[in-house]
Structure formats: C-alpha cells, structure tokens
Motif scaffolding. Structure first.
Motif, PDB file in Angstrom:
ATOM      1  N   ALA A 146     -12.724  12.081   4.734  1.00 40.90           N
ATOM      2  CA  ALA A 146     -12.377  11.693   3.365  1.00 40.90           C
ATOM      3  C   ALA A 146     -11.352  10.579   3.340  1.00 40.90           C
ATOM      4  O   ALA A 146     -11.369   9.720   2.446  1.00 40.90           O
ATOM      5  N   ARG A 165     -17.082  15.117  -4.035  1.00 41.07           N
ATOM      6  CA  ARG A 165     -17.825  14.557  -2.901  1.00 41.07           C
ATOM      7  C   ARG A 165     -18.788  13.461  -3.348  1.00 41.07           C
ATOM      8  O   ARG A 165     -18.815  12.374  -2.750  1.00 41.07           O
ATOM      9  N   PHE A 196      -9.670  15.836  -3.982  1.00 46.57           N
ATOM     10  CA  PHE A 196     -10.599  16.510  -3.072  1.00 46.57           C
ATOM     11  C   PHE A 196      -9.839  17.244  -1.973  1.00 46.57           C
ATOM     12  O   PHE A 196     -10.107  18.416  -1.670  1.00 46.57           O
ATOM     13  N   MET A 243     -19.331  11.233   4.384  1.00 47.11           N
ATOM     14  CA  MET A 243     -19.244  12.117   3.231  1.00 47.11           C
ATOM     15  C   MET A 243     -20.570  12.812   2.924  1.00 47.11           C
ATOM     16  O   MET A 243     -20.586  13.862   2.274  1.00 47.11           O
ATOM     17  N   MET A 269     -20.161  16.192   4.320  1.00 45.94           N
ATOM     18  CA  MET A 269     -18.990  16.974   3.935  1.00 45.94           C
ATOM     19  C   MET A 269     -19.317  17.945   2.789  1.00 45.94           C
ATOM     20  O   MET A 269     -20.254  17.721   2.026  1.00 45.94           O
ATOM     21  N   GLU A 281     -18.565  20.137  -0.834  1.00 48.32           N
ATOM     22  CA  GLU A 281     -17.976  19.859  -2.143  1.00 48.32           C
ATOM     23  C   GLU A 281     -16.689  20.666  -2.285  1.00 48.32           C
ATOM     24  O   GLU A 281     -16.462  21.645  -1.577  1.00 48.32           O
TER      25      GLU A 281
END
Length: 490
Positions: A33, A93, A149, A213, A216, A218
């Motif tokens: 991130a 995300r 996030f 991402m 990744m 949420e």
C-alpha cells in the motif's frame, strides 16, 4: 459512554500475541500500500531539481513555472476531496488501484508533452499542466486513502507505527526523486530534455502499486460497514489471532449498529455540531502542516539554496541532504509514534520548526550575499528544520487524520481535512518563486515563522488526543463531544 468505560473496553481486547506470520502479513500489506506514498513523495519531490531545466526547455516565465508546480497540490486538493468520498462508496483497495492508473497516465502526459528547446509551445505547456493536474488528483487521493486503509487494518496498539509507514514512504519517495535528479544532472547536465527522464521514473512504482494492490485484501472496517461481516472476519484472521479477530469484529458490528439510523455522509456531517467541529479542526491541522513551509522546501529547495549563494550544481547535490534527514526523521517518528502522545508531538515539532525558520531568516539577513558561510549556514538550518518537521509533525499529522473521523464518514472527513493542506500548498507553490525573487530567503522564512507561532496556539487550544484508543472508541467520543472534555481534563 464515559472515557473510563471506553478505555476498559479497549484494554479488554485479547492480546495480539508474539510477532509471527500474522504480523509479517500485515507488514507486507503495508509495504504494498505504501507504494502509493512512495509515488506521492516522488511526484511532489521530482519538481525540486527538475523545475529549472523544465522552465528553460519549455521557455516559461516564473508565473507559468509556478502554475506547473502549483497545479499538483491544487489537483491534490480536489483528489483528496473526491477520493475520500469515493473510497467510502467503493472501498479503500479499489480506490488505490484506480489511483495507480492515474499516477501512470499523469506521468505519460508530462513526459511525452510536445515542444521544448527553449521555445514556448502552448500545446506542450497544456500537456504538462494536464499531466501535473492528473498527478495531483492521484497524490491527493493517495494522501487520504492509503493512511485510512492502513489505519483500518492495523490493531490500535501499533496503529501509529503502521499508518506512519506511509509518510516514511512519502519522504523515501522524495529522497529517491532528489537522488535521481542529482544522478541525471551529474551525468547529462542540467539542460535540454533531462527533466523528462526525471519525471519518467515515477511510472515504475505506479506499475508495482497497481499489480500489488490487486492481491491485497479490502479494509475489514469498510466491509463491516457494507454488511459483509464474514468477509471482514476472513480478512482479520489473516492479520490477527482468532480470538482477537472475533473480538474486533464484535466491536465493529456494535459500532455499525450504533450508527443505524444516523444520517451518513455529508448530510450527517452538516447535522452534527461535533462532527463539524472535528472536521474543521482536521482542516486546520492540515493547513498547519503546510504553513510550516515544508512543501516549499521540498518543491523549491534547490532554488532556496541557489538564492543563498550556491551554484545550480551544488544546490542539486546539497538538496539530497533534505531527503536523507527526512527519511531519518521518519524512521524515528515511526518508532516513537505509539509511545508519545500526538498533542505533545505536534507542539514539540511546531516549536522546533518555528525556531529553525526564525534562525534561517536571521542568518540570511545577517550574513551578506557573497559570504562563503551564508549558503552553508542556511543549508544546516534548513536541514534541521526538515529533520524536526519529519520527526514530529508530518507523520503524526497524517496518523491523527486517519484515526479521528467516525467510520461512516472517515473517507469524506479525511478528504475534506486534507484539502486544507493541499490548497495552502497550491497557493505557496505558485507564489514562492516570485517571493524568493522579491523578499529573498529571509523574508519567506520569516513569514513561515509567524505562521508557526499561530499554529502552536491552534494545536494547544483545539486539537484532541487520539493515541492508545481503538477507532471505535474514538468514534463514540468524537460523535458525542466527549473527546473535548477528556482533552481539557488531561
């Protein structure tokens, strides 16, 4: 709910346990991130060193150059506002993935803009402005969504250090920009199209961010807000022990149920004096961060050093020092973020930065132009300013903004707050080159020192504490106004 009950509830959560696979998974998510923060830093820092070659190559005057620099923070103000609300609707995300695309498109528009060779081209200038605006939208969006996030994924015990990694990535991106600029300038000189190569490097982390991402998870808090409780539980089980994950899910569900019947979004904000107050304080704190002048140093550090007496080549190389101490300060800040109260950190940082701003103004006034000591003293004082700023303010401000707003309007609240800082940076980016030419380093830094004194009063009187609290307990106290009573009692 009283503060005593809230703190007991926080402490009653099952322990995180010893570091292991789960903590490494959380660390990996934060690294991916934080490519958003790296891009944020590179795209704001690259202009410091690229702006003079760009000005000469495109045949721009100071006002036109200021607009090229200033459009990024103005675009960031709009990006922060729009993306904050968007992330509340489509998820954190997904928003970051869209931002990666914007980062890439913005770089392409700048790098492949037509014209150059010292001749002004309206089409080339328009392309650069469009690219900088798109990059601004992406930078502003990243400044809001990435910290939110990370804050929503991190356990409250280490939320400051996890969220603070994004700011560390930002200054690492700025350092990377300074180093890339210096290397390119040393190898190819400071004339011609070299500024295009400086900007082009930013395409690489944009690609990493996009594909990273995609793999990744949420935000579990956003998932619970959307009624996807089991999906949220599965995400938390990848970064928490089972008992802790279940307890946090129960706390999240309770918080969402408490919001049932509450008017959400902008409508809910306008109908609550406590939410309006905390958003106004966040807007002001974001402005405070920018009014220190840190963005002007990162945008125009080479110009400041040249104005103090360095040559262009010396200024580009010396400018790396700003990036190095910013990273050092960021490491210190991340390590101490969960140990020192936010308010104490803010007040310490503002006191130090204001002092170094004033000392720089005095040094630039007392030491005559042409003095061999003048550029060295200015460099040392500005380096001390950047170190203080990064150690005590930059990371702490973004962490505070990411954790203070209630879940139902966290993206919106942070977006509005971040807009204040970006608007200030946009105005400064346009006018600082002209101010340096008219009132010099001493006048510009004295102006920022005055803002620093006012900022200390603002933080001391208005900003509440957030360290050591879960997001859910903070939400209750912010929504009822209890957080201000706690601040006064402490």
């Amino acid at each position: 709910m009283t503060s005593t009950t809230t703190r007991t509830t926080d402490a009653a959560l099952p322990p995180l346990g010893a570091p292991g696979v789960l903590s490494r998974r959380l660390g990996f998510i934060s690294v991916v991130a934080c490519f958003g923060g790296l891009l944020f830093g590179y795209d704001t820092g690259v202009v410091n060193g690229a702006e003079t070659p760009l000005q000469v190559d495109l045949g721009l005057n100071l006002v036109q150059l200021g607009l090229v620099v200033g459009l990024l923070p103005f675009g960031a103000a709009l990006g922060a506002l729009l993306t904050g609300k968007l992330s509340d609707a489509i998820g954190r995300r997904t928003s970051v993935i869209l931002l990666a695309v914007l980062f890439f498109l913005g770089v392409l528009l700048v790098v492949f803009s037509p014209g150059g060779n010292g001749t002004f081209s309206a089409l080339g200038y328009a392309s650069v402005l469009a690219g900088r605006t798109i990059l601004g939208l992406a930078v502003g969006g990243a400044s809001v969504v990435v910290p939110v996030f990370l804050a929503e994924l991190a356990p409250y015990e280490i939320r400051g250090s996890i969220t603070g990694r994004n700011e560390l990535a930002i200054v690492s991106g700025q350092l990377a920009a300074f180093v890339v600029n210096a290397v390119i300038a040393s190898v190819f000189g400071t004339e011609g199209h070299i500024w295009r190569y400086m900007f082009a490097v930013a395409a690489i982390p944009a690609i990493f961010l996009f594909f990273g991402m995609l793999r990744m998870p949420e935000s579990p808090r956003w998932l619970v807000k959307k009624g996807r409780v089991e999906d949220a539980r599965r995400v938390l089980l990848t970064v928490r022990p089972p008992e802790r994950a279940d307890a946090e899910i129960d706390q999240l569900v309770e918080a969402v149920e408490d919001e049932a019947g509450t008017r959400l979004g902008l409508g809910g904000l306008l109908r609550s004096k406590w939410l309006l107050r905390i958003v106004a304080i966040g807007f002001g704190l974001s402005m405070v961060q920018s009014l220190t002048g840190t963005s002007s140093v990162m945008f125009f550090g080479t110009r400041v050093l040249q104005d103090s007496g360095m040559t262009a080549e010396e200024a580009v190389l010396a400018n790396i020092a700003f990036g190095v101490v910013a990273v050092i300060g960021g490491i210190i800040a991340v390590r101490s973020m969960d140990r020192v109260n936010r308010r104490k950190t803010f007040l310490t940082g503002l006191t130090l930065t204001t002092s170094f701003l004033l000392l720089t103004a005095i040094a630039a006034t007392v030491l005559p132009e042409g003095s061999a000591a003048r550029p060295i003293v200015v460099l040392v004082l500005v380096v001390a300013f950047v170190l203080s700023m990064q150690t005590f303010l930059n990371i702490a401000v973004w962490v505070w903004l990411a954790e203070i707003f209630p879940l139902h309007m966290r993206g919106l609240g942070m977006g509005i707050a971040a807009t204040g800082g970006w608007l200030v940076q946009g105005v400064l980016a346009i006018f600082v080159p002209s101010l340096l030419s008219s009132i010099g380093v001493q006048g510009v830094f004295l102006m920022f020192a005055v803002f620093g004194v006012l900022s200390i009063l603002f933080v001391w009187k208005l900003v509440p504490e957030t360290r050591g609290r879960t997001l859910e307990s903070l939400e209750r106290d912010v929504s009822t106004g209890a957080i201000y009573t706690m601040k006064k009692s402490s």
